[in-house]
Write an enzyme that holds these catalytic residues in place. Sequence first.
Site: not given
Ligand code: OAD
Length: 235
Positions: A58, A90, A108, A175-176, A218
């Site tokens: 990464r 995050q 994170h 973020t999800s 985004a």
């Molecule tokens: P996720 O993969 O859970 O969620 C990504 C979000 O971005 C989803 O809601 C998608 O719908 C949205 N998405 C995808 N492509 C997009 C785009 N082009 N424009 C706008 N939105 C888009 O990622 P995070 O929410 O960041 O933690 O995950 C949170 C944490 O879970 C991470 O920081 C990590 C992970 O496990 C750790 O490693 C501790």
Amino acid sequence: MDIRNFEFLTGAGVSAESGLATFRDADGLWEGHRPEDVATPRAYARDPSLVQRFYDERRAALPEVEPNAAHVALARLEATLGDDLLLVTQNIDDLHERGGSRRVLHLHGELRSALCTGCGSRHAWTSGLGTWPPCPSCGANEMRPDVVWFGEVPYRMDEIWPRLQVADVFCAIGTSGVVYPAAGFGETAASYGARTVELNLARSEVAPWFDDVRTGPATVLVPAWVDEVLGSAQQ
Ligand code: OAD
């Protein structure tokens, strides 16, 4: 809109259009792994080389990707708002900084930082850790990625909570809304009176806490919303 105390929370979706994989989209794997298999202290204890290799890959991929229009738009807003804007991410990539943002808190951790489990020192790091290089401070061969794994305490919370309580606007991007404490930030900010905005490809798990939910990529939503904010600031 009153231009004071903006707090942003970004997730993997803000970097998706730069070419970095999200965690839970599509097959629910992060670059072929379940996040839990490479992002826990247990995984590191079981197979440290696998975890190091995973984060080394990464880290090595970062120079191959560029900030996108969403990162750049947030930096543009920061240039106007200064200390009235706080960006909590995050993400462990460095695309916000390379997009021009300066007030970034990495909840994170960061790929480009290494943490010595021997002496606790942190070091800017751009190469691999899988070869177990010595810590520049104490010499121990115990450097790990300076990232927060599941089950560990997120960074910078003492700076983030007070800002959530005084935020006039809280905006979550890409973020999800399934990983806490970040998933609860919108609810906290709303309960303290912030106007809440979600910009995401699809409604997140916590969308009901947001006053304004906009769906789309985004790179389209964020520049347009920043233009709205800056436009109303000039009126
Ligand atoms: P996720 O993969 O859970 O969620 C990504 C979000 O971005 C989803 O809601 C998608 O719908 C949205 N998405 C995808 N492509 C997009 C785009 N082009 N424009 C706008 N939105 C888009 O990622 P995070 O929410 O960041 O933690 O995950 C949170 C944490 O879970 C991470 O920081 C990590 C992970 O496990 C750790 O490693 C501790």
